[in-house]
Structure formats: structure tokens, C-alpha cells
Write a protein that holds these residues in place. Structure first.
Motif, PDB file in Angstrom:
ATOM      1  N   LYS A 187      11.166   3.571   5.564  1.00 28.58           N
ATOM      2  CA  LYS A 187      11.470   2.705   4.416  1.00 28.58           C
ATOM      3  C   LYS A 187      11.018   1.267   4.685  1.00 28.58           C
ATOM      4  CE  LYS A 187      13.542   5.532   1.505  1.00 28.58           C
ATOM      5  NZ  LYS A 187      13.068   5.746   0.109  1.00 28.58           N
ATOM      6  N   ALA A 188      11.209   0.802   5.921  1.00 34.83           N
ATOM      7  CA  ALA A 188      10.810  -0.568   6.261  1.00 34.83           C
ATOM      8  C   ALA A 188       9.302  -0.726   6.131  1.00 34.83           C
ATOM      9  CB  ALA A 188      11.275  -0.912   7.674  1.00 34.83           C
ATOM     10  N   GLU A 189       8.551   0.286   6.548  1.00 36.90           N
ATOM     11  CA  GLU A 189       7.090   0.203   6.474  1.00 36.90           C
ATOM     12  C   GLU A 189       6.602   0.273   5.026  1.00 36.90           C
ATOM     13  OE1 GLU A 189       5.832   2.188  10.761  1.00 36.90           O
ATOM     14  OE2 GLU A 189       6.348   3.490   9.075  1.00 36.90           O
ATOM     15  N   ILE A 190       7.279   1.062   4.203  1.00 39.02           N
ATOM     16  CA  ILE A 190       6.899   1.135   2.785  1.00 39.02           C
ATOM     17  C   ILE A 190       7.168  -0.194   2.095  1.00 39.02           C
ATOM     18  CG2 ILE A 190       7.480   2.229   0.584  1.00 39.02           C
ATOM     19  CD1 ILE A 190       7.947   4.832   2.194  1.00 39.02           C
ATOM     20  N   LEU A 191       8.324  -0.793   2.398  1.00 42.42           N
ATOM     21  CA  LEU A 191       8.631  -2.098   1.822  1.00 42.42           C
ATOM     22  C   LEU A 191       7.625  -3.145   2.309  1.00 42.42           C
ATOM     23  CD1 LEU A 191      10.552  -3.776   0.085  1.00 42.42           C
ATOM     24  CD2 LEU A 191      11.930  -4.189   2.141  1.00 42.42           C
ATOM     25  N   GLN A 192       7.229  -3.032   3.552  1.00 40.32           N
ATOM     26  CA  GLN A 192       6.222  -3.964   4.081  1.00 40.32           C
ATOM     27  C   GLN A 192       4.896  -3.800   3.341  1.00 40.32           C
ATOM     28  OE1 GLN A 192       4.949  -3.116   8.071  1.00 40.32           O
ATOM     29  NE2 GLN A 192       4.201  -5.198   8.447  1.00 40.32           N
ATOM     30  N   LEU A 193       4.482  -2.559   3.110  1.00 38.06           N
ATOM     31  CA  LEU A 193       3.246  -2.330   2.353  1.00 38.06           C
ATOM     32  C   LEU A 193       3.345  -2.925   0.949  1.00 38.06           C
ATOM     33  CD1 LEU A 193       2.134   1.326   3.189  1.00 38.06           C
ATOM     34  CD2 LEU A 193       0.735  -0.737   3.368  1.00 38.06           C
ATOM     35  N   TYR A 194       4.482  -2.722   0.312  1.00 36.64           N
ATOM     36  CA  TYR A 194       4.666  -3.265  -1.034  1.00 36.64           C
ATOM     37  C   TYR A 194       4.518  -4.789  -1.031  1.00 36.64           C
ATOM     38  CZ  TYR A 194       7.016  -4.689  -5.339  1.00 36.64           C
ATOM     39  OH  TYR A 194       7.322  -5.275  -6.541  1.00 36.64           O
ATOM     40  N   LEU A 195       5.194  -5.440  -0.092  1.00 34.78           N
ATOM     41  CA  LEU A 195       5.156  -6.905  -0.051  1.00 34.78           C
ATOM     42  C   LEU A 195       3.780  -7.437   0.351  1.00 34.78           C
ATOM     43  CD1 LEU A 195       8.635  -7.621   1.566  1.00 34.78           C
ATOM     44  CD2 LEU A 195       7.956  -7.963  -0.816  1.00 34.78           C
ATOM     45  N   ASN A 196       2.962  -6.601   0.965  1.00 31.89           N
ATOM     46  CA  ASN A 196       1.609  -7.012   1.314  1.00 31.89           C
ATOM     47  C   ASN A 196       0.610  -6.808   0.177  1.00 31.89           C
ATOM     48  OD1 ASN A 196       1.870  -7.980   3.971  1.00 31.89           O
ATOM     49  ND2 ASN A 196       1.960  -5.907   4.784  1.00 31.89           N
ATOM     50  N   LEU A 197       0.998  -6.049  -0.847  1.00 28.74           N
ATOM     51  CA  LEU A 197       0.048  -5.694  -1.906  1.00 28.74           C
ATOM     52  C   LEU A 197       0.396  -6.270  -3.270  1.00 28.74           C
ATOM     53  CD1 LEU A 197      -0.448  -1.930  -0.950  1.00 28.74           C
ATOM     54  CD2 LEU A 197      -2.123  -3.754  -0.672  1.00 28.74           C
ATOM     55  N   VAL A 198       1.619  -6.757  -3.455  1.00 29.08           N
ATOM     56  CA  VAL A 198       2.008  -7.207  -4.800  1.00 29.08           C
ATOM     57  C   VAL A 198       1.132  -8.383  -5.243  1.00 29.08           C
ATOM     58  CG1 VAL A 198       4.379  -6.402  -4.762  1.00 29.08           C
ATOM     59  CG2 VAL A 198       3.823  -8.601  -3.719  1.00 29.08           C
ATOM     60  N   PRO A 199       0.749  -8.401  -6.521  1.00 27.07           N
ATOM     61  CA  PRO A 199      -0.158  -9.451  -7.013  1.00 27.07           C
ATOM     62  C   PRO A 199       0.584 -10.746  -7.362  1.00 27.07           C
ATOM     63  CG  PRO A 199       0.313  -7.887  -8.761  1.00 27.07           C
ATOM     64  CD  PRO A 199       1.011  -7.367  -7.542  1.00 27.07           C
ATOM     65  N   TYR A 200      -0.092 -11.864  -7.134  1.00 32.46           N
ATOM     66  CA  TYR A 200       0.463 -13.174  -7.491  1.00 32.46           C
ATOM     67  C   TYR A 200      -0.525 -13.991  -8.314  1.00 32.46           C
ATOM     68  CZ  TYR A 200       4.566 -12.506  -4.635  1.00 32.46           C
ATOM     69  OH  TYR A 200       5.755 -12.043  -4.140  1.00 32.46           O
ATOM     70  N   GLY A 201      -1.431 -13.295  -8.968  1.00 32.32           N
ATOM     71  CA  GLY A 201      -2.378 -13.975  -9.832  1.00 32.32           C
ATOM     72  C   GLY A 201      -3.636 -14.385  -9.094  1.00 32.32           C
ATOM     73  N   GLY A 202      -4.767 -14.304  -9.794  1.00 38.17           N
ATOM     74  CA  GLY A 202      -6.028 -14.665  -9.184  1.00 38.17           C
ATOM     75  C   GLY A 202      -6.358 -13.717  -8.036  1.00 38.17           C
ATOM     76  N   ASN A 203      -6.772 -14.285  -6.938  1.00 36.76           N
ATOM     77  CA  ASN A 203      -7.123 -13.446  -5.780  1.00 36.76           C
ATOM     78  C   ASN A 203      -6.055 -13.507  -4.696  1.00 36.76           C
ATOM     79  OD1 ASN A 203      -7.585 -16.074  -4.938  1.00 36.76           O
ATOM     80  ND2 ASN A 203      -9.412 -15.561  -3.751  1.00 36.76           N
ATOM     81  N   ILE A 204      -4.819 -13.778  -5.108  1.00 37.67           N
ATOM     82  CA  ILE A 204      -3.713 -13.865  -4.151  1.00 37.67           C
ATOM     83  C   ILE A 204      -2.881 -12.597  -4.226  1.00 37.67           C
ATOM     84  CG2 ILE A 204      -1.664 -15.145  -3.461  1.00 37.67           C
ATOM     85  CD1 ILE A 204      -2.876 -17.624  -4.685  1.00 37.67           C
ATOM     86  N   GLU A 205      -2.739 -11.931  -3.109  1.00 38.74           N
ATOM     87  CA  GLU A 205      -1.932 -10.726  -3.024  1.00 38.74           C
ATOM     88  C   GLU A 205      -1.014 -10.806  -1.816  1.00 38.74           C
ATOM     89  OE1 GLU A 205      -4.283  -7.227  -2.958  1.00 38.74           O
ATOM     90  OE2 GLU A 205      -5.087  -7.493  -4.976  1.00 38.74           O
ATOM     91  N   GLY A 206       0.192 -10.347  -1.983  1.00 37.94           N
ATOM     92  CA  GLY A 206       1.129 -10.296  -0.875  1.00 37.94           C
ATOM     93  C   GLY A 206       2.010 -11.524  -0.795  1.00 37.94           C
ATOM     94  N   ASN A 261       5.844  -9.012 -11.390  1.00 39.29           N
ATOM     95  CA  ASN A 261       5.928  -8.269 -12.651  1.00 39.29           C
ATOM     96  C   ASN A 261       5.081  -8.897 -13.755  1.00 39.29           C
ATOM     97  OD1 ASN A 261       9.196  -7.693 -11.660  1.00 39.29           O
ATOM     98  ND2 ASN A 261       7.772  -6.018 -12.056  1.00 39.29           N
ATOM     99  N   GLN A 262       4.867 -10.211 -13.672  1.00 40.57           N
ATOM    100  CA  GLN A 262       4.087 -10.909 -14.693  1.00 40.57           C
ATOM    101  C   GLN A 262       3.156 -11.933 -14.038  1.00 40.57           C
ATOM    102  OE1 GLN A 262       6.583 -11.962 -18.311  1.00 40.57           O
ATOM    103  NE2 GLN A 262       8.221 -11.687 -16.790  1.00 40.57           N
ATOM    104  N   PRO A 263       2.253 -11.513 -13.156  1.00 41.56           N
ATOM    105  CA  PRO A 263       1.433 -12.475 -12.403  1.00 41.56           C
ATOM    106  C   PRO A 263       0.489 -13.288 -13.279  1.00 41.56           C
ATOM    107  CG  PRO A 263       0.632 -10.231 -12.082  1.00 41.56           C
ATOM    108  CD  PRO A 263       1.923 -10.128 -12.819  1.00 41.56           C
ATOM    109  N   ARG A 264       0.137 -12.761 -14.481  1.00 48.42           N
ATOM    110  CA  ARG A 264      -0.780 -13.505 -15.352  1.00 48.42           C
ATOM    111  C   ARG A 264      -0.046 -14.512 -16.226  1.00 48.42           C
ATOM    112  NH1 ARG A 264      -4.913  -8.693 -17.463  1.00 48.42           N
ATOM    113  NH2 ARG A 264      -5.612  -8.053 -15.365  1.00 48.42           N
TER     114      ARG A 264
END
Length: 812
Positions: A165-184, A213-216
Motif C-alpha cells: 500500500k505504501a508503494e502504491i501511494l508513493q506511485l500515486y503521489l509521483n504521478l498526479v498532475p499539477y498542470g503544465g509539465n509538472i507531475e508529482g 482533481n482540477q489541475p487545469r
């Protein structure tokens, strides 16, 4: 009798057990088949490739020094597990997937509820995606259809089978979008808040939790007011659920949100590029650099070089080494990495340059270890021909004779070349090879006496490591740029336990291997000599300010004034500074003393201001003895002036001083006698100076007072034995041995004949190709026209000594 009825019953009872065993076997087989099927599907449909992360180079304390875009030109910085704080976990899990820790990748209840809402049209339309399903979608972005949603579910099950579970949460936090070319989360935290995730406040943490949820729409730096309102709405919901203490919520609600996008961390660009090249594909590389010293060194170097532009000097490089660990704590490859006009992307730390005089301390250390010199020993500093090589001092002047410590302090060239000729070039270059000098090792067969004057190639990294060995009692070890696995694991454990992680100051495992390249005694003596310099920023000496660090240092200037060096050290640090132009263009102002040394002291004052100033102490292998003040040798019969000098027992030469000779002369001092012709009376004993022939010749050429022995008794009819004579050697100083001369016959060019002879020599005899040319006084300059081709020049003195040289003559 046997009761058959009971027996029959007894026989019948096990039958249900056998049936259960068979049923279990069938069920086990079915489960095994299912597992094999799943395994087959897992092999047939492997997990997507791991995300491509932005390479990060960290300081020793874990802070980010330099970040790069990943291969897809995105800022996707890997968030490590210790950086995922409990507050971040709670906020993300409560907001995205409250049952994350309990389901197996898919939440059946949420699916049923979502399906009901979507079919009946009541409530908000949702997809019931768990965090694990979102990871599946982020790893393999697809159009949102029912079929792709089923594939997401299957991938989620597969992810749950492979990761915790910790590794899955880590993957999620490394991939979530923050707009433009920023991820994680880490990318967003560093680019917007200039802090790693584990240093964020609760308000900042919740801000990063709501944006994916609403990076744009929720764009940091553009829609801060809307983001703050949404953040506070979620903070109040968290308060209702008692996720965080009320006071923490109140503080977070009151925190303003004045944020904008910042440039990524770009410290130590040369080292970062070097480490990323060395460790390709590694998302996080922990260097040995310390953020504070690195930032100071970059600022000091850039500002210092800016002041040198009008002198035609555009670049500099700096290296700061911790002597105890050999860890590089600051690495400045150029004054400005972005300065394309001055080739700022060239790494001056690794650039091969002429080292100038910076190798002299190491040469004298080796000579001390072989008993060739001691600090007070006097060496000739006169024009000298070393088999065709005639070096000059930097200022074109000569001192006659100087002590070893003065020769090193003032970086005199001729004494250094003489010591190298006695030590042997191959011995010297072999030691440099052992000290990691790669270019010297490659060129060793072609190197000669000019090596000690900078006639070889070396890097700032190699030279700084060599001086760090002198600071550490002669113990050489290669410099460390990145922390090794043991140190990495130790720091990881400290991070997980909540301790402040930092590299240990005496971690022996940071030094991969070490070797003794000079003795502790020689290293101490060289350090003692180099510390006698007068600081350029404090003319009265370091004692004038108790807060400034005491250091030993040496400068160097390459031929043509293309490279200026200054390298210094104390017990704690070794700092190397190079100043020049990467183009190789020289500058009249470029010298180690005037240009590189001020930068060295700026760096040392910033690094070690108000340091304890602990200094090296003499090792037990050193001892004192009295030496003659005139020569530095063990006092002889006629050495009234004596002083104390260090020496290495059983190593240093025990040669006795003969700077004065006793001779038998006539009463009027006009002639001298040998023991065979001394009269019964009418003579006296007199002391005469007994300098080396080249020193005597220099003094006479300079018009200085030089007393020679009176001419030998002309009535003496005995043949003198040159081997029994205690006078100095005879040497031809012109022409050069093994040289080639091109003469213009029409201009009637001639060659000069001159020699260096002892004070007892009055007359010499010159021969060309074994034919007598003429007699001359010992100091007379003789000119002649040589024949073409191979020419042999011979010189004999009036004491029976003879010397020959060979040369080539060609005519125009």
C-alpha cells in the motif's frame, strides 16, 4: 467374538473424511489452476514500465541541489517514502479513497454506489476510482470508456499483488498532475513552495492534495484565490472528521497563499551533470556536497571573476574537500554555467591544465623521505644546464644559494629542477600515478625535468586530492563525490526513525582506500614551510586576527600565464582554486599569487571563519640536530655558525659540511702548497671558501667577491692525482651538451666556451675534437668557430680534471 455390526459401523465412519479430502484436493487444484492462470495473465500482460523520473542530485543532507527534466520533458521528481508525511497521507487518502488501506485495489461498494448514482442520475457522477485504479490510469493513460475502466480494475488488482500500500501511494503521489509539465507532489512542492514535501505546512500540504482533481482550473500562481477557498473548504471538512488538531486547522485556515512558480534548483551544475552521467537512469543521486558551502563558493567565484573581466580573465574553478573524509563539499566547475561566451559549461575541475609550480611541495616531500634534503639544506640557485635544459626562475633572477624551505616558499625553479634530477623523473611520476594523476601516468615515458615546472597535465581535482594527502599526514585517498551504499542506508534509517540525517564527519567507509605516498614527517615539514607564507589579506600574519583560519598554501602559474593556481589546507579543509580562460588565452596579470590566492582566502574565510585553528604537531619520527648555517649540512671542522634543523634519523644525509677548506699558503699568500711540496717553514694555514663550482662561477659573473685559492706552487714537480683532490667538480656551462646549433657562416657566427670550476682552479685548457684549442683562465669566456657535424668539446683544469660534451653543428 468380533462384533461385526460395530466393525461395519467403524469402517463406514471414515468414508466422509475421504470424501472431504478429495473435495479439498479438487478445490486446491482449482485454486492452483486459478493462480497459474493469473500468473500466466501476469506474464502475458506485464505491468507498465516504471515512470521516467527527473534526475535529482541531492546534497549530503538530502536537500535538492539540482534537478533535470525527465526524458519526456516533464518535471516528475521522485518522492521518497520518508517524504510522505502522515499529514499528506491522511489528506490524500481521506479525499481520494477512504478505504484505500482495506480494499484489494477495487472497492465493490463504491462501484455499486457509483453505478446507482450514474444510472439514476442522482448525486455527482463518479467513476468510483480507487487510488490504485488512478495509478493504473496514470501509468497507462487511456480514453475514459467502460472497457478501459474494466482494464483499470484489472490493472489495480495486479498492482495490489505486486506492491505494498505504501508503494502504491508513493506511485500515486509521483504521478498526479499539477498542470503544465509538472507531475508529482515533490515537483510541485519544490517548484511552488521551494521545499520538499516533508517540510510543508499543513496548509501547503492540503493545497497540493486538492489540485490534482482540477489541475487545469486550480493553477498555482494564477488562481491562488480560488485555490485558497477550495483549500479552506477541505480543511473544514478535515476538522469535522477530526483528522488534525483544531489548532493546526486554525493555523492552516489563517495561512495566506501567495505562491508562484519558481525555477528548479540549479546548484552545482557541473557536478550534477557529472553524477547523472555516471549513474544513468538513477532518479536520485546523493552527493557529498553541503548546500551552504556550495552556494557560498558559487557566489564568491562568480563575483570574483566578474571583477577580473577587464584583465582578460573570464573563468575560475573551485574545489572544497573535507580532509577527514575526502568528501567534496563544494564543487564549482566555472564562474557561470550559463555564460556561453566564456565556455561556462566546461568543467574546470576536470579540465587538464598545466599545474605550474603546484607540484613542488610533493617533490620536496619525496626528497625529504629519501634523505636528499632537509629544510635548512642550501641548494644552488644559479644558471644551470641540466643536459640541455636551462630553467629560469619566474622573476628571471638568481639568489646564488638558498635553503630548501626558502626555495619552496618563493617557488624557485632551478633548485626544484636540481632536486628532481637527483630524485629521478620516473620516481616522481610513478608517485604521481599512485596519487591518481591520469595524464601524468599516460605521458610518463615522455616527461622530463620540466615536469616540476608545469610541463605535464593535471586537473584541479588531482591537485586538491594531493594537497589533502599532505594535510592528512601523507595519506592519499581519492576524493568522494557521491555517498556510497553504506552511507545511504545509514541515512535512510535515520530519516525513517525521525533523526536528522547528515553524513558522519569521520565515516571511514567514505574513503574507499588510502595509501601513504609521503611519510607523516615529510608531510609535516612541507606543511610547516607552506604555512610560513605571509597572508596577502593580512600582511602581519594570521596571528593578527584570531578569527581568521591559519592555512598552508602554494601558488602556481603556468607558462605563458595561462593558468593561475592557489591551493591551501588546514586540518579540516583543502581548498583548490584555478583562475584563467578555458580557451587557453593568457593574461599579463594572471599569476597564482596575485589572482588565484585572493579567491582562495575568500573561500577559506567563508568556510572556516572563527575555527579552532588546530594545527599539525611534529610526528615522533622527526628529530632536531645542529647544522652549519652556511650549508645546512652536519657541521664540519670549520663551521662556527650553527643552527637547529629538523631531520629524519637514519634517513637524512649525514654528509659533513666543507664550505671552508684549509690550505697551506706562502707567507705572502701568493702561492699554495700541497702536502708533497710544502716547505719546512715560511708557510701558514688559511681558510678559503669552498663553494660549488657553479656557485663560484655565478658570483664571479655577477662581480661579487669570490676568493680563489692562490696558484699552486710552480716548483712542485709531482704529478697531482685528481682523485685525491678535494676541490669541486669541473663542468662545461656553454655550449649545451647534446644540443644542435645552426650557424650562419656568412655572418661568421661563433660559439661561446665557458666552464664552472672550483676555487682552487686557476687555468683551464680547451679542446675541440681532441685537438688543443687554447688555455684560458677559469672565468674567461672563449669564442671559437666550430666545424660542421658532430663536435666534441673537452675542458681540463690545472688539477688534472677533465670533462667532455657532444653537440651537433649545422651551417646555413
Amino acid at each position: 467374538m468380533v462384533n461385526w455390526a460395530k466393525t461395519a459401523v467403524a469402517i463406514k465412519r471414515p468414508i466422509p473424511l475421504v470424501m472431504n479430502w478429495r473435495t479439498g484436493l479438487r478445490l486446491g487444484g482449482a485454486v492452483l489452476a486459478a493462480l497459474l492462470l493469473l500468473l500466466g495473465l501476469d506474464v502475458a500482460f506485464p505491468l507498465p514500465r516504471a515512470p521516467l523520473y527527473s534526475p535529482l542530485v541531492l546534497a549530503a543532507d538530502g536537500t535538492v541541489l539540482h534537478a533535470y527534466l525527465n526524458p519526456t520533458q516533464k518535471w516528475r521528481m521522485k518522492t521518497e517514502l520518508p517524504e510522505i508525511t502522515p499529514a499528506l497521507q491522511q489528506a490524500i487518502i481521506y479525499k481520494e479513497d477512504r478505504y484505500f488501506r482495506y480494499h484489494f485495489g477495487v472497492n465493490p461498494i463504491a462501484i455499486v454506489q457509483a453505478a446507482g448514482r450514474n444510472l439514476l442520475g442522482t448525486g455527482r457522477t463518479t467513476g468510483a476510482s480507487t487510488i490504485t485504479m488512478q495509478v493504473a490510469r496514470l501509468l497507462e493513460p487511456k480514453e475514459r470508456t467502460l472497457g478501459n475502466k474494466i482494464l483499470e480494475m484489472l490493472r489495480a488488482l495486479q498492482l495490489e499483488a505486486h506492491y505494498s500500500k505504501a508503494e502504491i501511494l508513493q506511485l500515486y503521489l509521483n504521478l498526479v498532475p499539477y498542470g503544465g509539465n509538472i507531475e508529482g507532489v515533490k515537483s510541485a512542492a519544490l517548484l511552488y513552495f521551494q521545499q520538499p514535501p516533508d517540510y510543508l505546512s499543513l496548509a501547503q500540504t492540503v493545497t497540493l492534495a486538492i489540485i490534482p482533481n482540477q489541475p487545469r482550473i486550480l493553477v498555482l500562481g494564477k488562481n491562488n484565490a480560488a485555490i485558497r477557498a477550495e483549500r479552506n473548504r477541505w480543511l473544514r471538512r478535515f476538522q469535522q472528521q477530526h483528522l488534525f488538531p483544531d489548532q493546526d486547522i486554525a493555523d492552516a485556515l489563517a495561512e495566506p497563499l501567495a505562491v508562484q512558480r519558481h525555477a528548479p534548483p540549479l546548484l552545482a551544475p557541473h557536478l550534477a551533470r557529472r553524477l547523472v552521467t555516471r549513474f544513468p537512469g538513477q532518479p536520485i543521486i546523493r552527493s557529498t556536497l553541503r548546500r551552504g558551502p556550495q552556494a557560498q563558493a558559487e557566489d564568491l567565484t562568480k563575483n570574483y571573476v566578474r571583477r577580473l573581466h577587464e584583465l582578460g580573465i573570464a573563468q575560475a574553478a573551485v574545489l572544497v574537500v573535507n580532509n577527514r573524509t575526502r568528501a567534496v563539499e563544494a564543487y564549482v566547475g566555472s564562474a557561470d554555467f550559463q555564460d556561453a561566451t566564456s565556455a561556462g559549461q566546461v568543467d574546470g575541475v576536470q579540465a587538464i591544465r598545466s599545474p605550474g609550480s603546484t607540484l613542488k611541495p610533493f617533490l620536496y616531500a619525496l626528497a625529504l623521505d629519501r634523505g636528499l634534503v632537509t629544510p635548512k639544506l642550501k641548494l644552488p640557485d644559479v644558471p644551470t644546464n641540466f643536459s640541455g635544459f636551462r630553467p629560469e626562475n619566474f622573476d628571471k633572477s638568481f639568489s646564488g644559494e638558498v635553503t630548501v624551505e626558502r626555495a619552496l616558499t618563493y617557488s624557485l625553479n632551478i633548485p626544484a629542477v636540481r632536486v628532481l634530477s637527483e630524485l629521478g623523473v620516473s620516481t616522481f611520476t610513478d608517485k604521481l600515478r599512485d596519487a591518481g594523476f591520469r595524464r601524468v601516468a599516460h605521458d610518463a615515458p615522455r616527461l622530463g625535468l620540466s615536469t616540476i615546472l608545469g610541463g605535464c597535465g593535471a586537473t584541479l581535482e588531482e591537485l586538491t586530492a594531493l594537497y589533502a594527502a599532505l594535510a592528512d599526514q601523507g595519506r592519499y585517498a581519492p576524493l568522494t563525490l557521491a555517498l556510497n551504499l553504506n552511507e545511504e542506508l545509514r541515512m535512510k534509517k535515520e530519516e525513517l526513525s525521525g533523526k536528522a540525517a547528515a553524513p558522519t564527519s569521520n565515516s571511514s567507509f567514505l574513503i574507499p582506500h588510502s595509501s601513504l605516498i609521503t611519510s607523516p614527517a615529510a608531510a609535516f615539514l612541507i606543511t610547516d614551510i607552506l604555512a610560513q607564507h605571509t597572508r596577502p589579506d593580512l600582511p602581519l600574519g594570521y596571528q593578527g586576527s584570531a578569527r581568521l583560519p591559519k592555512i598552508a598554501w602554494k601558488t602556481g602559474t603556468s607558462y605563458g600565464r595561462r593558468d593561475a593556481w592557489s591551493i591551501g589546507y588546514n586540518q579540516d579543509y583543502t581548498v583548490g582554486a584555478w583562475v584563467g580562460n578555458f580557451s587557453g588565452e593568457g593574461s599579463p596579470a594572471l599569476t597564482g599569487t596575485d589572482i588565484a590566492t585572493p579567491l582562495l582566502f575568500d573561500l577559506f574565510n567563508a568556510l572556516a571563519y572563527n575555527s579552532p585553528n588546530n594545527w599539525a604537531t611534529p610526528p615522533t619520527s622527526l628529530d632536531f640536530r645542529l647544522v652549519c648555517a652556511e650549508s645546512g649540512l652536519v657541521p664540519g671542522e670549520h663551521c662556527p655558525n650553527q643552527l637547529i634543523d629538523y631531520y629524519l634519523p637514519s634517513v637524512s644525509s649525514a654528509q659533513r659540511c666543507e664550505h671552508q677548506r684549509e690550505a697551506l699558503v706562502s707567507a705572502d699568500g701568493s702561492i699554495s702548497y700541497c702536502r708533497a711540496c710544502v716547505p719546512a717553514s715560511g708557510f701558514r694555514r688559511q681558510l678559503f671558501p669552498n663553494p660549488r663550482p657553479e656557485v663560484l662561477a655565478f658570483r664571479e659573473a655577477q662581480g661579487l667577491h669570490a676568493t680563489r685559492l692562490p696558484a699552486h706552487n710552480p716548483a712542485c714537480r709531482l704529478v697531482r692525482n685528481a682523485d685525491d683532490d678535494t676541490g669541486g667538480a669541473l663542468a662545461i656551462t656553454s655550449p649545451l651538451a647534446n644540443a644542435e646549433y645552426l650557424l650562419n657562416r656568412r655572418e661568421k657566427q661563433q660559439l661561446l666556451l665557458s666552464c664552472a670550476a672550483g676555487s682552487e682552479v686557476r687555468q683551464v685548457f680547451w679542446y675541440v675534437n681532441d685537438r688543443f684549442l687554447r688555455a684560458a683562465s677559469a672565468t674567461e669566456r672563449v669564442f671559437f668557430r666550430p666545424p660542421s657535424g658532430a663536435v666534441k668539446i673537452s675542458c681540463a683544469d690545472d688539477h688534472g680534471r677533465n670533462v667532455d660534451i657532444q653537440l651537433q653543428v649545422a651551417e646555413l
